[in-house]
Design a protein around this motif. Structure first.
Motif, PDB file in Angstrom:
ATOM      1  N   CYS A 189       0.827  -1.205   0.000  1.00  0.00           N
ATOM      2  CA  CYS A 189       0.000   0.000   0.000  1.00  0.00           C
ATOM      3  C   CYS A 189       0.861   1.256   0.000  1.00  0.00           C
ATOM      4  CB  CYS A 189      -0.929   0.000   1.212  1.00  0.00           C
ATOM      5  SG  CYS A 189      -1.972   1.463   1.369  1.00  0.00           S
ATOM      6  N   SER A 190       1.972   1.233   0.704  1.00  0.00           N
ATOM      7  CA  SER A 190       2.859   2.392   0.762  1.00  0.00           C
ATOM      8  C   SER A 190       3.463   2.702  -0.600  1.00  0.00           C
ATOM      9  CB  SER A 190       3.976   2.146   1.781  1.00  0.00           C
ATOM     10  OG  SER A 190       4.823   3.268   1.897  1.00  0.00           O
ATOM     11  N   GLY A 247      -6.395  -0.175  -4.951  1.00  0.00           N
ATOM     12  CA  GLY A 247      -5.796  -1.063  -3.963  1.00  0.00           C
ATOM     13  C   GLY A 247      -5.313  -2.362  -4.569  1.00  0.00           C
ATOM     14  N   LEU A 248      -5.900  -3.453  -4.116  1.00  0.00           N
ATOM     15  CA  LEU A 248      -5.385  -4.795  -4.381  1.00  0.00           C
ATOM     16  C   LEU A 248      -5.251  -5.122  -5.859  1.00  0.00           C
ATOM     17  CD1 LEU A 248      -7.835  -6.059  -1.743  1.00  0.00           C
ATOM     18  CD2 LEU A 248      -5.385  -6.074  -1.401  1.00  0.00           C
ATOM     19  N   TYR A 249      -6.269  -4.803  -6.661  1.00  0.00           N
ATOM     20  CA  TYR A 249      -6.177  -5.203  -8.068  1.00  0.00           C
ATOM     21  C   TYR A 249      -5.156  -4.349  -8.818  1.00  0.00           C
ATOM     22  CZ  TYR A 249      -8.754  -1.325 -10.222  1.00  0.00           C
ATOM     23  OH  TYR A 249      -9.117  -0.099 -10.695  1.00  0.00           O
ATOM     24  N   TYR A 250      -4.982  -3.096  -8.391  1.00  0.00           N
ATOM     25  CA  TYR A 250      -3.931  -2.254  -8.973  1.00  0.00           C
ATOM     26  C   TYR A 250      -2.560  -2.822  -8.616  1.00  0.00           C
ATOM     27  CZ  TYR A 250      -1.223   1.912 -10.203  1.00  0.00           C
ATOM     28  OH  TYR A 250      -0.314   2.780 -10.763  1.00  0.00           O
ATOM     29  N   TRP A 251      -2.396  -3.231  -7.356  1.00  0.00           N
ATOM     30  CA  TRP A 251      -1.124  -3.795  -6.915  1.00  0.00           C
ATOM     31  C   TRP A 251      -0.769  -5.038  -7.746  1.00  0.00           C
ATOM     32  CZ3 TRP A 251      -2.539  -4.115  -0.986  1.00  0.00           C
ATOM     33  CH2 TRP A 251      -2.800  -2.824  -0.520  1.00  0.00           C
ATOM     34  N   SER A 252      -1.773  -5.906  -7.980  1.00  0.00           N
ATOM     35  CA  SER A 252      -1.510  -7.139  -8.729  1.00  0.00           C
ATOM     36  C   SER A 252      -1.010  -6.837 -10.133  1.00  0.00           C
ATOM     37  CB  SER A 252      -2.788  -7.989  -8.796  1.00  0.00           C
ATOM     38  OG  SER A 252      -3.121  -8.478  -7.517  1.00  0.00           O
ATOM     39  N   SER A 309      -8.479   0.830   4.302  1.00  0.00           N
ATOM     40  CA  SER A 309      -7.483   1.909   4.385  1.00  0.00           C
ATOM     41  C   SER A 309      -6.791   2.124   3.051  1.00  0.00           C
ATOM     42  CB  SER A 309      -6.440   1.585   5.465  1.00  0.00           C
ATOM     43  OG  SER A 309      -6.987   1.728   6.757  1.00  0.00           O
ATOM     44  N   ALA A 310      -6.585   1.033   2.294  1.00  0.00           N
ATOM     45  CA  ALA A 310      -5.984   1.163   0.964  1.00  0.00           C
ATOM     46  C   ALA A 310      -6.955   1.824  -0.009  1.00  0.00           C
ATOM     47  CB  ALA A 310      -5.562  -0.208   0.442  1.00  0.00           C
ATOM     48  N   HIS A 311      -8.230   1.413   0.048  1.00  0.00           N
ATOM     49  CA  HIS A 311      -9.221   1.971  -0.873  1.00  0.00           C
ATOM     50  C   HIS A 311      -9.489   3.446  -0.612  1.00  0.00           C
ATOM     51  CE1 HIS A 311      -9.913  -1.919  -2.556  1.00  0.00           C
ATOM     52  NE2 HIS A 311     -10.325  -2.430  -1.414  1.00  0.00           N
ATOM     53  N   MET A 312      -9.175   3.919   0.594  1.00  0.00           N
ATOM     54  CA  MET A 312      -9.435   5.328   0.933  1.00  0.00           C
ATOM     55  C   MET A 312      -8.203   6.204   0.746  1.00  0.00           C
ATOM     56  SD  MET A 312     -12.568   4.929   1.705  1.00  0.00           S
ATOM     57  CE  MET A 312     -12.962   6.587   2.226  1.00  0.00           C
ATOM     58  N   THR A 313      -7.111   5.663   0.203  1.00  0.00           N
ATOM     59  CA  THR A 313      -5.867   6.444   0.134  1.00  0.00           C
ATOM     60  C   THR A 313      -5.977   7.658  -0.783  1.00  0.00           C
ATOM     61  OG1 THR A 313      -5.073   4.833  -1.503  1.00  0.00           O
ATOM     62  CG2 THR A 313      -4.253   4.609   0.757  1.00  0.00           C
ATOM     63  N   GLU A 314      -6.814   7.603  -1.815  1.00  0.00           N
ATOM     64  CA  GLU A 314      -6.943   8.764  -2.700  1.00  0.00           C
ATOM     65  C   GLU A 314      -7.697   9.901  -2.034  1.00  0.00           C
ATOM     66  OE1 GLU A 314      -8.087   8.119  -6.769  1.00  0.00           O
ATOM     67  OE2 GLU A 314      -7.044   6.182  -6.846  1.00  0.00           O
ATOM     68  N   GLU A 315      -8.241   9.637  -0.839  1.00  0.00           N
ATOM     69  CA  GLU A 315      -8.926  10.674  -0.068  1.00  0.00           C
ATOM     70  C   GLU A 315      -8.174  11.007   1.221  1.00  0.00           C
ATOM     71  OE1 GLU A 315     -13.387   9.858  -0.087  1.00  0.00           O
ATOM     72  OE2 GLU A 315     -12.588   8.067  -1.063  1.00  0.00           O
ATOM     73  N   ALA A 318     -16.197   1.982   1.912  1.00  0.00           N
ATOM     74  CA  ALA A 318     -15.017   1.352   1.312  1.00  0.00           C
ATOM     75  C   ALA A 318     -15.382   0.554   0.061  1.00  0.00           C
ATOM     76  CB  ALA A 318     -14.335   0.454   2.337  1.00  0.00           C
ATOM     77  N   ASN A 319     -16.515  -0.166   0.126  1.00  0.00           N
ATOM     78  CA  ASN A 319     -16.958  -0.958  -1.015  1.00  0.00           C
ATOM     79  C   ASN A 319     -17.212  -0.068  -2.230  1.00  0.00           C
ATOM     80  OD1 ASN A 319     -17.971  -2.959  -2.661  1.00  0.00           O
ATOM     81  ND2 ASN A 319     -19.601  -3.573  -1.287  1.00  0.00           N
ATOM     82  N   SER A 320     -17.828   1.082  -2.012  1.00  0.00           N
ATOM     83  CA  SER A 320     -18.125   1.981  -3.133  1.00  0.00           C
ATOM     84  C   SER A 320     -16.847   2.529  -3.763  1.00  0.00           C
ATOM     85  CB  SER A 320     -19.014   3.137  -2.666  1.00  0.00           C
ATOM     86  OG  SER A 320     -18.338   3.982  -1.743  1.00  0.00           O
ATOM     87  N   ARG A 321     -15.808   2.747  -2.961  1.00  0.00           N
ATOM     88  CA  ARG A 321     -14.531   3.236  -3.517  1.00  0.00           C
ATOM     89  C   ARG A 321     -13.861   2.156  -4.353  1.00  0.00           C
ATOM     90  NH1 ARG A 321     -17.523   6.671  -0.845  1.00  0.00           N
ATOM     91  NH2 ARG A 321     -16.476   8.603  -0.257  1.00  0.00           N
ATOM     92  N   MET A 322     -13.972   0.920  -3.919  1.00  0.00           N
ATOM     93  CA  MET A 322     -13.408  -0.165  -4.722  1.00  0.00           C
ATOM     94  C   MET A 322     -14.161  -0.284  -6.045  1.00  0.00           C
ATOM     95  SD  MET A 322     -13.885  -3.523  -5.764  1.00  0.00           S
ATOM     96  CE  MET A 322     -12.681  -4.411  -6.720  1.00  0.00           C
ATOM     97  N   ILE A 323     -15.501  -0.208  -5.989  1.00  0.00           N
ATOM     98  CA  ILE A 323     -16.312  -0.276  -7.206  1.00  0.00           C
ATOM     99  C   ILE A 323     -15.971   0.891  -8.131  1.00  0.00           C
ATOM    100  CG2 ILE A 323     -18.679  -0.052  -8.079  1.00  0.00           C
ATOM    101  CD1 ILE A 323     -19.566  -1.540  -5.494  1.00  0.00           C
ATOM    102  N   TYR A 324     -15.832   2.080  -7.561  1.00  0.00           N
ATOM    103  CA  TYR A 324     -15.456   3.269  -8.348  1.00  0.00           C
ATOM    104  C   TYR A 324     -14.127   3.033  -9.078  1.00  0.00           C
ATOM    105  CZ  TYR A 324     -12.809   7.610  -8.927  1.00  0.00           C
ATOM    106  OH  TYR A 324     -11.990   8.598  -9.408  1.00  0.00           O
ATOM    107  N   ALA A 325     -13.132   2.540  -8.354  1.00  0.00           N
ATOM    108  CA  ALA A 325     -11.809   2.350  -8.948  1.00  0.00           C
ATOM    109  C   ALA A 325     -11.825   1.247  -9.998  1.00  0.00           C
ATOM    110  CB  ALA A 325     -10.794   2.028  -7.856  1.00  0.00           C
ATOM    111  N   PHE A 326     -12.522   0.143  -9.715  1.00  0.00           N
ATOM    112  CA  PHE A 326     -12.560  -0.982 -10.643  1.00  0.00           C
ATOM    113  C   PHE A 326     -13.311  -0.600 -11.925  1.00  0.00           C
ATOM    114  CE2 PHE A 326     -13.279  -5.842 -10.923  1.00  0.00           C
ATOM    115  CZ  PHE A 326     -11.993  -6.029 -11.405  1.00  0.00           C
ATOM    116  N   SER A 327     -14.408   0.140 -11.768  1.00  0.00           N
ATOM    117  CA  SER A 327     -15.162   0.572 -12.946  1.00  0.00           C
ATOM    118  C   SER A 327     -14.442   1.694 -13.677  1.00  0.00           C
ATOM    119  CB  SER A 327     -16.572   1.013 -12.546  1.00  0.00           C
ATOM    120  OG  SER A 327     -16.536   2.081 -11.626  1.00  0.00           O
ATOM    121  N   ARG A 328     -13.628   2.487 -12.968  1.00  0.00           N
ATOM    122  CA  ARG A 328     -12.808   3.509 -13.618  1.00  0.00           C
ATOM    123  C   ARG A 328     -11.900   2.864 -14.663  1.00  0.00           C
ATOM    124  NH1 ARG A 328      -9.023   6.927  -9.661  1.00  0.00           N
ATOM    125  NH2 ARG A 328      -8.254   4.825  -9.198  1.00  0.00           N
TER     126      ARG A 328
END
Length: 536
Positions: free
Chosen positions: A99-100, A107-112, A258-264, A347-357
């Motif tokens: 995450c750092s 978060g996770l899918y970006y890291w992968s 905490s990872a999904h909220m890092t952009e905020e 947190a779930n909505s931020r993950m959905i936002y990022a994945f759909s982005r």
């Protein structure tokens, strides 16, 4: 002296001028391929508060306490917690280090995608889908647990029978409230997430204090620390003991928030990792104190399991301090569960936002839209709540469905947790460390994290009651296969031709994919957020 505005020295007026200074967080996000769209207003404490609220010891520990009483009893409840907690901390530490390096909402899918030398889009695709499954399941399980406890309180207070129909109605109302709060009360949600930390800590102190001081007698130390109970129908004590770890492992999930909220979050490369680790550590200590307090307060083991409220902790409270005091303690628990579900939807909505982005969900343009009024992904909020409602509906007809939902949340999340950790291990010294890292402990901690996740991923798909019938069957593998199969078929049939992983300048060709971002955000024109005017 040469004039500053001469042809040789055109001076500042001839160069593009930033309209406002760019923060280090925003600059890092640009380097990772994204522009700042979400409001970066969260402090490090607020970031920790979201994960701590989702872990929610008052929700997880008490919701599955009855399951723990059947699968191992007091011995597993008390000793399983620190064992699972330490192993979970290894998973969290390994995630925090990544995450750092990559503080993005994906978060996770970006890291992968970034941690593999080949097939990055495929790793990213499946990580994201398992994370999506786990996130929706967590929201469903938390809010359904809150409905269980609310129904128990209403039965004690007003005589409303604790039936599956009533529980489902309360479940729907709680989800609706969380959707509305995350849509129209964004600032209030931020405040309540901070309040939630103190609510949980004060709540544990009040519950443990009341159960320690008010009852005339308590269970013996030998029964609390050594008594093993098997109410599953299986004959293998080892198998039952392993099933008994579900309560602790289910509780200690969701800290990827905490990872999904890092952009905020401000100072995201440090605040995000600290949020993950601190959420686990504080929950580990406070949760063990809570479990000790409740287990010492048990006066009628069989009576608690067979309680008319269907909520064993409620009966333990009644036996220990009476109906009035029990209702007060239930209100504390219900409040914590409400905070937990609210943070889970966030947190779930931020993950959905990022994945759909990045075009990876059906209807990505719809889920990626940002409200111009709140700068939050409000459409993604309603996908999170609607998905949770659908996942919780089978509980109307099947008594074991809720246990399956909790297992789904554990498996979905931990598979998505461990994939980037595994890929980071493969990178070895090539891993680009961020400002928060584990140093020489990276590899041993990562190995433990991968091994433990492999164990629980198999364990929580196994049957939880014997004999195995349509009623007692563990439907977790069905849900995992359906989602994994859907993602796999879509990948083979279509997505592998257009999904290129997180957008960092590549142009996807999927019909639902958002518009491509410029390769150099510092010099290219900035993209317009994918928003639509709200109707007022």
């Amino acid at each position: 002296m040469t004039d500053a505005r001469s042809p040789d020295h055109p001076g500042p007026a001839a160069f593009p001028v930033e309209s406002s200074p760019v923060s280090a967080d925003e600059q890092r996000l640009r380097e990772l391929g994204y522009t700042q769209e979400l409001a970066r207003s969260m402090s490090g404490f607020s970031n920790f508060a979201v994960s701590f609220s989702i872990v929610s010891i008052l929700s997880g520990c008490l919701t599955l306490y009855g399951t723990g009483m059947k699968t191992g009893g007091p011995a597993l409840i008390i000793w399983g917690w620190p064992v699972v907690g330490l192993l979970t901390l290894c998973v969290g530490l390994a995630m925090a280090e990544i995450c750092s390096s990559y503080p993005t909402a994906g978060g996770l899918y970006y890291w992968s995608a970034k941690l593999t030398r080949s097939r990055g889009p495929a790793w990213s695709w499946f990580t994201g889908w398992f994370n999506f499954l786990g996130q929706v399941a967590v929201t469903a399980s938390v809010d359904y647990g809150a409905a269980f406890f609310t129904n128990a309180f209403l039965e004690l207070r007003y005589g409303l029978a604790a039936t599956p129909e009533h529980t489902m109605e309360i479940f729907a109302v709680i989800l609706l409230a969380h959707g509305l709060l995350n849509t129209f009360g964004v600032r209030l949600v931020a405040v309540l997430n901070s309040v939630s930390v103190w609510w949980h800590l004060a709540g544990v102190a009040i519950i443990v204090g009341a159960l320690a001081l008010l009852p005339e007698r308590h269970a013996s130390a030998s029964s609390v620390f050594t008594e093993f109970v098997n109410r599953t129908g299986f004959h293998s004590q080892f198998y039952v003991a392993m099933l008994g770890l579900l309560m602790a492992q289910y509780t200690l999930t969701g800290y990827d928030a905490s990872a999904h909220m890092t952009e905020e979050t401000q100072d995201a490369a440090r605040s995000g990792p600290r949020g993950i680790v601190n959420a686990i550590t504080v929950s580990l200590v406070a949760g063990w104190i809570l479990l000790l307090g409740i287990t010492f307060a048990i006066r009628d083991y069989d009576g608690a399991l067979d309680s008319a409220t269907q909520v064993p902790p409620a009966q333990i409270f009644i036996d220990a301090i009476g109906s009035g005091g029990a209702q007060f303690l239930l209100l504390i628990v219900i409040g914590a569960q409400f905070f937990c579900g609210m943070a889970s939807v966030t947190a779930n909505s931020r993950m959905i936002y990022a994945f759909s982005r990045d075009g990876a969900l059906p209807g990505s343009r719809l889920w990626h839209r940002i409200s111009p009024r709140t700068q939050t992904p409000t459409n993604a909020v309603w996908l999170a709540t609607g998905g949770a409602l659908l996942l919780g509906l089978p509980a109307l007809w099947n008594n074991t469905a809720y246990t399956a939902v909790t297992s789904i949340s554990v498996i979905g999340l931990y598979i998505s947790y461990v994939i980037p950790v595994y890929l980071r291990l493969r990178q070895g010294e090539d891993f680009p460390r961020g400002p928060w890292h584990l140093g020489r402990w990276s590899r041993p901690i990562g190995v433990v994290a991968v091994a433990w996740t492999a164990v629980i991923s198999v364990l929580f798909m196994l049957p939880t009651a014997s004999p195995i019938t349509a009623e007692s069957f563990n439907y977790t593998p069905v849900a995992v296969i359906v989602v994994g199969g859907f993602a796999g078929l879509w990948w083979l049939a279509s997505a592998r031709h257009w999904f290129t992983g997180p957008h960092t300048g590549a142009t996807p060709s999927a019909p639902d994919a958002p518009a491509p971002r410029p390769k150099d955000p510092m010099t290219a024109p900035q993209p317009t957020p994918d928003t639509e005017p709200e109707t007022r």
